[in-house]
Design a protein around this motif. Structure first.
Motif, mmCIF file in Angstrom:
data_model
loop_
_atom_site.group_PDB
_atom_site.id
_atom_site.type_symbol
_atom_site.label_atom_id
_atom_site.label_comp_id
_atom_site.label_asym_id
_atom_site.label_seq_id
_atom_site.Cartn_x
_atom_site.Cartn_y
_atom_site.Cartn_z
ATOM 1 N N THR A 176 49.927 -3.971 -28.767
ATOM 2 C CA THR A 176 48.755 -3.351 -29.387
ATOM 3 C C THR A 176 48.991 -1.874 -29.674
ATOM 4 O O THR A 176 48.611 -1.362 -30.743
ATOM 5 N N HIS A 177 49.641 -1.157 -28.755
ATOM 6 C CA HIS A 177 49.866 0.271 -28.936
ATOM 7 C C HIS A 177 50.772 0.548 -30.135
ATOM 8 O O HIS A 177 50.586 1.554 -30.839
ATOM 9 N N LEU A 178 51.717 -0.338 -30.391
ATOM 10 C CA LEU A 178 52.607 -0.167 -31.538
ATOM 11 C C LEU A 178 51.856 -0.419 -32.845
ATOM 12 O O LEU A 178 51.984 0.341 -33.813
ATOM 13 N N GLU A 179 51.078 -1.486 -32.872
ATOM 14 C CA GLU A 179 50.297 -1.813 -34.062
ATOM 15 C C GLU A 179 49.286 -0.720 -34.369
ATOM 16 O O GLU A 179 49.114 -0.311 -35.531
ATOM 17 N N ASN A 180 48.613 -0.247 -33.341
ATOM 18 C CA ASN A 180 47.607 0.802 -33.538
ATOM 19 C C ASN A 180 48.233 2.092 -34.049
ATOM 20 O O ASN A 180 47.672 2.765 -34.923
ATOM 21 N N ALA A 181 49.395 2.447 -33.508
ATOM 22 C CA ALA A 181 50.062 3.673 -33.941
ATOM 23 C C ALA A 181 50.430 3.598 -35.418
ATOM 24 O O ALA A 181 50.320 4.597 -36.153
ATOM 25 N N ALA A 182 50.857 2.417 -35.870
ATOM 26 C CA ALA A 182 51.187 2.250 -37.283
ATOM 27 C C ALA A 182 49.953 2.413 -38.157
ATOM 28 O O ALA A 182 49.980 3.104 -39.197
ATOM 29 N N LEU A 183 48.855 1.797 -37.767
ATOM 30 C CA LEU A 183 47.614 1.936 -38.540
ATOM 31 C C LEU A 183 47.107 3.369 -38.522
ATOM 32 O O LEU A 183 46.600 3.872 -39.538
ATOM 33 N N GLU A 184 47.243 4.040 -37.409
ATOM 34 C CA GLU A 184 46.797 5.435 -37.328
ATOM 35 C C GLU A 184 47.634 6.332 -38.237
ATOM 36 O O GLU A 184 47.105 7.282 -38.829
ATOM 37 N N ALA A 185 48.922 6.030 -38.391
ATOM 38 C CA ALA A 185 49.760 6.785 -39.324
ATOM 39 C C ALA A 185 49.331 6.536 -40.762
ATOM 40 O O ALA A 185 49.335 7.455 -41.594
ATOM 41 N N GLY A 210 47.196 -9.586 -38.812
ATOM 42 C CA GLY A 210 46.355 -10.548 -38.115
ATOM 43 C C GLY A 210 44.982 -9.985 -37.828
ATOM 44 O O GLY A 210 44.669 -8.828 -38.135
ATOM 45 N N LYS A 211 44.142 -10.808 -37.223
ATOM 46 C CA LYS A 211 42.726 -10.475 -37.033
ATOM 47 C C LYS A 211 42.530 -9.165 -36.268
ATOM 48 O O LYS A 211 41.735 -8.326 -36.688
ATOM 49 N N ARG A 212 43.216 -8.984 -35.148
ATOM 50 C CA ARG A 212 42.970 -7.782 -34.353
ATOM 51 C C ARG A 212 43.339 -6.517 -35.114
ATOM 52 O O ARG A 212 42.593 -5.545 -35.131
ATOM 53 N N MET A 213 44.506 -6.544 -35.783
ATOM 54 C CA MET A 213 44.921 -5.376 -36.564
ATOM 55 C C MET A 213 43.966 -5.113 -37.720
ATOM 56 O O MET A 213 43.641 -3.970 -38.035
ATOM 57 N N LEU A 214 43.526 -6.190 -38.373
ATOM 58 C CA LEU A 214 42.617 -6.020 -39.500
ATOM 59 C C LEU A 214 41.299 -5.400 -39.037
ATOM 60 O O LEU A 214 40.749 -4.506 -39.698
ATOM 61 N N ASP A 215 40.803 -5.861 -37.911
ATOM 62 C CA ASP A 215 39.566 -5.296 -37.372
ATOM 63 C C ASP A 215 39.743 -3.820 -37.024
ATOM 64 O O ASP A 215 38.832 -3.007 -37.244
ATOM 65 N N TYR A 216 40.910 -3.452 -36.500
ATOM 66 C CA TYR A 216 41.154 -2.046 -36.170
ATOM 67 C C TYR A 216 41.281 -1.215 -37.449
ATOM 68 O O TYR A 216 40.808 -0.070 -37.499
ATOM 69 N N ALA A 217 41.885 -1.788 -38.475
ATOM 70 C CA ALA A 217 41.960 -1.086 -39.758
ATOM 71 C C ALA A 217 40.564 -0.807 -40.302
ATOM 72 O O ALA A 217 40.296 0.279 -40.845
ATOM 73 N N ARG A 218 39.667 -1.768 -40.138
ATOM 74 C CA ARG A 218 38.280 -1.560 -40.584
ATOM 75 C C ARG A 218 37.625 -0.454 -39.766
ATOM 76 O O ARG A 218 36.908 0.403 -40.309
ATOM 77 N N LYS A 219 37.868 -0.441 -38.466
ATOM 78 C CA LYS A 219 37.314 0.596 -37.595
ATOM 79 C C LYS A 219 37.795 1.976 -38.017
ATOM 80 O O LYS A 219 37.034 2.957 -37.969
ATOM 81 N N LEU A 220 39.057 2.060 -38.475
ATOM 82 C CA LEU A 220 39.616 3.334 -38.924
ATOM 83 C C LEU A 220 39.220 3.667 -40.357
ATOM 84 O O LEU A 220 39.577 4.728 -40.859
#
Length: 268
Positions: A176-185, A210-220
């Motif tokens: 999760t930390h790797l995926e989140n860091a990529a989206l934050e960049a 996937g679903k979790r990353m997509l939801d985090y992208a929406r949050k950002l």
């Protein structure tokens, strides 16, 4: 608004169908916009000594651009053709990538990571590359490359951001930390991402992301576009009905479109 921004054609060597066949198929299925986005030529490996059918030869690049813009004019009023490039990010080849990105009047450039060194992690012929490797280290290397791609300023959106999962190889630990860091960049650099539906036909059996990353992208509040990654005309817009439903479920109401490197958000 029905769009498909990720397509490949016979020039890349591992797809079939002419550019015009994709555009005609887009008209037939009711797309308002179609993005043509063939792979950038190989830069860091010798095409004559590497795996065949990976990307268009360098001398085909100007022909691709010329044909794509000719078709954009030919079909104006019937379908909006947006001329793009899937511009692989390859660490160490930034100067060559920038030259190609700046050489043509692209509507958009996709930043995708396929290569870790000379290993194409998306090529079914190269899955043996996982042998003897720590999957977590591979994921760390991959997402580090995604972050570096986002930081270059070369791209309009990041393609299939979690494609590393394509063949089902995953670390035992949490990424999760790797995926989140990529989206934050991506967010930091004001880029978009795509929801690439093609993962549904691969071993991972889910879209990219996937679903979790997509939801985090929406949050950002990251802008998003959509693509089938079709490699034959019949697969144009494949699974995009499911992709649009997933976007709405996640709370997205608009899609990113691009013309002359300018992003415009449209309702869907």
């Amino acid at each position: 608004m029905l769009i498909d921004y990720h397509t490949h054609h016979e020039r890349c060597g591992h797809a079939v169908g002419k550019l015009e066949e994709y555009i005609q198929q887009g008209i037939a299925i009711g797309l308002q916009q179609i993005g043509v986005s063939d792979h950038m030529p190989l830069l860091h490996v010798n095409p004559d000594e590497y795996y065949p059918e990976m990307a268009m030869p360098m001398d085909e690049l100007p022909r691709y651009v010329e044909e794509a813009f000719s078709l954009k004019d030919k079909y104006k009023g019937r379908i909006d053709v947006r001329v793009g490039l899937e511009g692989d990010y390859i660490e160490g080849s930034e100067e060559q990538i920038e030259t190609i990105v700046n050489a043509y009047p692209w509507d958009y450039v996709i930043g995708s990571v396929h290569f870790l060194g000379t290993w194409d992690i998306t090529d079914f012929r190269q899955t043996h590359g996982w042998e003897g490797r720590d999957p977590m280290q591979v994921y760390e290397q991959y997402y580090d490359a995604v972050i570096k791609a986002a930081n270059t300023g070369f791209y309009d959106y990041i393609g299939h951001i979690d494609v590393i999962k394509r063949f089902g190889f995953k670390p035992a630990g949490d990424v999760t930390h790797l995926e989140n860091a990529a989206l934050e960049a991506v967010r930091l650099n004001d880029l978009a991402i795509e929801l690439n539906a093609s993962g549904l036909r691969h071993a991972c059996a889910e879209m990219f992301p996937g679903k979790r990353m997509l939801d985090y992208a929406r949050k950002l509040d990251i802008p998003i576009t959509i693509g089938s990654d079709a490699h034959q005309p019949a697969r144009l817009a494949e699974y995009l009905d499911q992709a649009r439903a997933r976007l709405k479920e996640a709370g997205f109401t608009q899609l990113a479109t691009f013309e002359r490197r300018i992003r415009t958000m449209v309702d869907f």
